[in-house]
Design an enzyme around this catalytic site. Structure first.
Site, PDB file in Angstrom:
ATOM      1  N   ASP A   1       9.949 -34.348 -33.177  1.00 30.20           N
ATOM      2  CA  ASP A   1      10.197 -33.530 -34.323  1.00 30.20           C
ATOM      3  C   ASP A   1      11.474 -32.460 -34.098  1.00 30.20           C
ATOM      4  OD1 ASP A   1       9.506 -32.488 -36.883  1.00 30.20           O
ATOM      5  OD2 ASP A   1       8.365 -30.778 -35.948  1.00 30.20           O
TER       6      ASP A   1
ATOM      7  N   GLY B   1       0.843 -26.036 -38.295  1.00 31.88           N
ATOM      8  CA  GLY B   1       0.149 -24.729 -38.592  1.00 31.88           C
ATOM      9  C   GLY B   1       0.915 -23.467 -38.338  1.00 31.88           C
ATOM     10  N   TRP B   2       0.145 -22.451 -38.264  1.00 28.47           N
ATOM     11  CA  TRP B   2       0.728 -21.160 -38.362  1.00 28.47           C
ATOM     12  C   TRP B   2       1.069 -20.760 -37.005  1.00 28.47           C
ATOM     13  CZ3 TRP B   2       2.616 -18.452 -42.208  1.00 28.47           C
ATOM     14  CH2 TRP B   2       2.298 -18.448 -43.532  1.00 28.47           C
TER      15      TRP B   2
ATOM     16  N   GLY C   1       4.861 -27.215 -38.447  1.00 24.45           N
ATOM     17  CA  GLY C   1       4.421 -28.753 -38.889  1.00 24.45           C
ATOM     18  C   GLY C   1       3.038 -28.911 -38.611  1.00 24.45           C
TER      19      GLY C   1
ATOM     20  N   LYS D   1       0.465 -20.817 -30.963  1.00 29.84           N
ATOM     21  CA  LYS D   1       0.557 -21.776 -31.856  1.00 29.84           C
ATOM     22  C   LYS D   1      -0.726 -22.395 -32.003  1.00 29.84           C
ATOM     23  CE  LYS D   1       3.321 -26.145 -33.056  1.00 29.84           C
ATOM     24  NZ  LYS D   1       1.810 -26.878 -33.172  1.00 29.84           N
TER      25      LYS D   1
END
Length: 773
Positions: A283, A166-167, A164, A184
């Site tokens: 999340d 980024g990579w 959510g 992250k």
């Protein structure tokens, strides 16, 4: 209302392991205190079945023996209640994506959630740019390449996934034994707000230490080959499979409900831990729950934030609570994501085309799973209620109800008993309906007909009392009064209130609610329903989410024969605590009373179905609640399913004080079916029940009924072997008449009613075998 209101829903457990258990006889506690907040002692909870320990604390398969297994092929969740195949360990390098590209249908603005980077008539969509709606920058290209060294320590191996924010990269820690780690990064390193979020993460994520949460090792900065500076969180690598991957492998099938509940119960302690720090996870979804060889963990802490904080909020549409953008992160918003995650794991949720899941829970007509497990449906509805105040108040409150729902699911799946220890209700205070059917036979002795109807006061007296949290400020004063003499309880409350007003003792902050509910219980036990109602009416405006008010209101309505109102209140309680047995028992009894009230109209069809289903649910889960066995047998017998009714009564344990009553009732049901349906096997089974009850006071009257049924069966054309006997008398006209005559004369000697004695003697004279002299 506060997120942690006072009430019995917040009673804490004894120390329990929230870890995966490979062997039910070998429980390893991963941490001494898996729950972040307080616990209650075992004395605070009361088992529905006194002969069983709480399976959440210890559950072994029947006939199992202690053994040592080095590598079992299955492992157990939820303290051994659920067996699952082992997740194989894999080489982390095999998890690297070969072509790390974000599909266009997954590209959304991180801030306003509008689609970005989509194809047009001129060609494929851009992987970087600005959102046309809010102007926030986006970049869906990985900023790190394999072999790149971050902070002179972490060698990038490749991309694992796109999250959510980024990579997510896999790397080797060249300073610590080449261990695998995860990096992250931020979704938009050029965005100032995103850097503020990263700074906030540095302040609290490093303090998190829970076995169910991924470990944070470090926070580093790095300038990519393109010259873009970016911050990275360095986390432990958690191998295994995410629940999202498990779903994809099973598609189009969903995860079985028992398995899904077990997984979610493993992560709820971790959420509770975060909440105890004033944080919210924000999340939760299948992607962020990782199942490894021997544990379940929350991964990706990028969206964790202080509760009720503002600024940039991160989460996933379709899982986020509807109020999230206005209230900010709360315990209630996290509870909503738990409910949505459970729904996504087990149901085919409606989804927007190329977008998030639609709000709401499918109806039972749309999802057979919800028809099969109605308690699970109620749990999902409460967890995802649009009103945050109606959701579970804490992660632990939801955990306890999930434990009860899990038992109900397993009982449905296996037809085995899964008794539970309630944290919010005491034990049933008695039984009801035990002699409802068998007391009809007393008419043989007394000459008076007894209707097979329930007695409402006995139901009120038998239903359990809600508990008070042992650590509630009022508990020390009020807990001793819960089961005491009601008049003494009221006197003590009056004296305590006077002492508080005079300043002689302090006033607990919860005394207004807890003291009033204690008084309500006492008034109801005394039959002073109006006083109880007055107290409940005063409490309702301030404590509308406390289900105990509905419970006591239902008891009050039951006492006044307002059965439909009582049913509605008990139904609301069942929706608030769907894992509890007490509301089911109350609903079953109230539905049966409604059948008695509405007999002769079309309405009883609804109540018949409800009474049967709720009695069955209670009995399937707890064989110690005899009221449910007798209630289910009554409903099945009325519906013509005598065989199942008898089988239900035969399940009443030998250790139960109602075992003899169950045998006698089974005997009565076997011989009172229509004579056209009666068989010699029924008669022999009834007689066998009586042979096992030599000292039962009702034995004579039941013998008379059995012999009378045998004679009627013989007259109907029954053809027994004349050499066989029943209750010591031959299966012949003469044998049965002689037996019935002797029993009737014995009954006549036992009756105290002079006129009825004469009637019995006349009947014996008429029934005796005919002779020529």
């Amino acid at each position: 209302m506060p997120e942690h209101p006072s009430g019995s829903e917040n009673i804490r457990p004894t120390a329990q392991s929230s870890t995966l258990i490979e062997d039910p006889t070998d429980v390893t506690y991963r941490a001494p205190y898996p729950w972040a907040t307080r616990r209650a002692s075992p004395a605070e909870t009361s088992p529905w079945s006194s002969d069983e320990d709480d399976p959440l604390l210890s559950e072994a398969e029947p006939g199992s023996e202690r053994s040592v297994r080095s590598r079992p092929s299955v492992r157990r969740l939820s303290a051994g209640l659920v067996d699952l195949p082992r997740v194989s360990q894999v080489d982390p390098a095999t998890a690297i994506l070969r072509d790390p590209e974000v599909p266009e249908d997954k590209r959304f603005c991180w801030k306003c959630q509008q689609p970005v980077g989509r194809s047009t008539g001129d060609g494929p969509g851009p992987t970087s740019g600005k959102c046309p709606k809010c102007g926030s920058p986006f970049n869906f290209r990985p900023l790190l390449s394999p072999g790149e060294l971050v902070a002179d320590q972490y060698e990038v191996q490749g991309c694992l996934a796109y999250g959510g924010m980024g990579w997510i990269f896999l790397a080797r820690d060249r300073n610590v034994s080449d261990r695998w780690v995860v990096l992250k990064g931020l979704q938009n390193p050029l965005d100032f707000e995103a850097h503020v979020v990263a700074l906030a993460e540095r302040q609290f994520l490093s303090e998190m230490a829970h076995p169910g949460i991924v470990k944070i090792f470090n926070f580093v900065k790095h300038r990519s080959a393109e010259g873009v500076p970016c911050g990275y969180i360095v986390m432990e690598y958690v191998g295994g499979q995410s629940l999202k991957e498990m779903l994809d492998l099973r598609a189009p099938e969903r995860i079985p409900v028992a398995e899904a509940i077990a997984y979610v119960m493993e992560v709820l302690p971790a959420l509770d831990y975060l909440h105890s720090f004033g944080l919210a996870y924000n999340d939760l979804k299948p992607d962020n729950i990782m199942v490894t060889e021997d544990e379940v963990k929350l991964i990706d802490l990028g969206a964790v934030a202080a509760r009720e904080s503002g600024g940039s909020l991160y989460g996933t549409l379709g899982y986020q609570a509807p109020e999230f953008t206005s209230t900010g992160p709360t315990v209630a918003s996290d509870i909503h994501t738990v409910g949505r995650t459970l729904a996504a794991l087990t149901l085919n949720m409606p989804t927007e085309r190329f977008g998030p899941k639609l709000p709401g829970i499918p109806s039972p007509d749309e999802e057979p799973v919800l028809r099969r497990y109605p308690a699970f449906r109620r749990l999902l509805l409460r967890a995802t209620d649009p009103d945050p105040a109606q959701r579970f108040p804490t992660a632990y409150a939801m955990y306890r109800q999930l434990a009860g729902v899990l038992r109900a699911v397993l009982a449905e799946d296996t037809n085995r008993e899964y008794p539970q220890t309630s944290a919010v209700f005491g034990s049933p205070r008695g039984d009801f309906g035990i002699d409802t059917l068998i007391r009809q036979t007393d008419g043989v002795i007394e000459g008076v007909h007894r209707a097979p109807t329930l007695d409402p006061p006995s139901i009120v007296a038998a239903l359990p009392v809600p508990l008070i949290d042992s650590e509630d400020p009022s508990a020390e004063l009020l807990t001793p009064l819960l089961h005491g003499d009601p008049r003494q309880t009221l006197d003590t409350l009056r004296q305590s209130t006077a002492d508080m007003s005079a300043g002689a003792i302090g006033t607990p902050e919860t005394f207004e609610l807890e003291g009033a509910l204690t008084a309500v219980r006492a008034y109801l036990d005394l039959g002073e329903v109006e006083q109880a109602r007055e107290h409940l009416a005063r409490l309702l405006p301030a404590y509308r989410t406390d289900w105990r008010i509905d419970w006591y209101t239902g008891i009050a309505e039951l006492s006044c024969a307002e059965y439909e109102r009582a049913y509605d209140h008990f139904d609301r309680v069942h929706s608030m605590v769907p894992g509890e047995i007490a509301p089911l028992l109350a609903l079953a009894a109230t539905a049966e009373l409604l059948i008695q009230t509405h007999e002769g109209s079309d309405e009883p069809d609804r109540w018949r179905a409800a009474a049967t289903e709720y009695y069955r649910s209670v009995w399937r889960n707890a064989r110690g609640v005899a009221s449910a066995a007798f209630g289910l047998a009554r409903r099945l017998a009325v519906d013509g399913d005598v065989a199942t009714a008898v089988a239900t009564l035969q399940q009443v344990p030998h250790s139960s004080r109602h075992h003899n009553a169950a045998r006698m009732t089974a005997c009565l049901l076997l011989v009172t079916k229509p004579v056209t349906e009666l068989t010699q096997a029924d008669l022999d089974a009834a007689a066998a029940h009586l042979h096992a009850l030599p000292d039962e006071p009702r034995l004579l009257q039941l013998q008379a009924i059995v012999l009378s049924a045998a004679l009627a069966w013989l007259h109907r054309g029954g053809q027994p072997d004349p050499r066989t006997t029943i209750l010591g008398f031959r299966y012949t006209e003469t044998g049965l008449r002689g037996g019935l005559e002797s029993v009737l004369r014995a009954v006549a000697r036992a009756t105290s009613n002079r006129l009825h004695r004469y009637a019995l003697i006349d009947l014996a004279n008429n029934i005796r075998p005919r002779s020529l002299w």
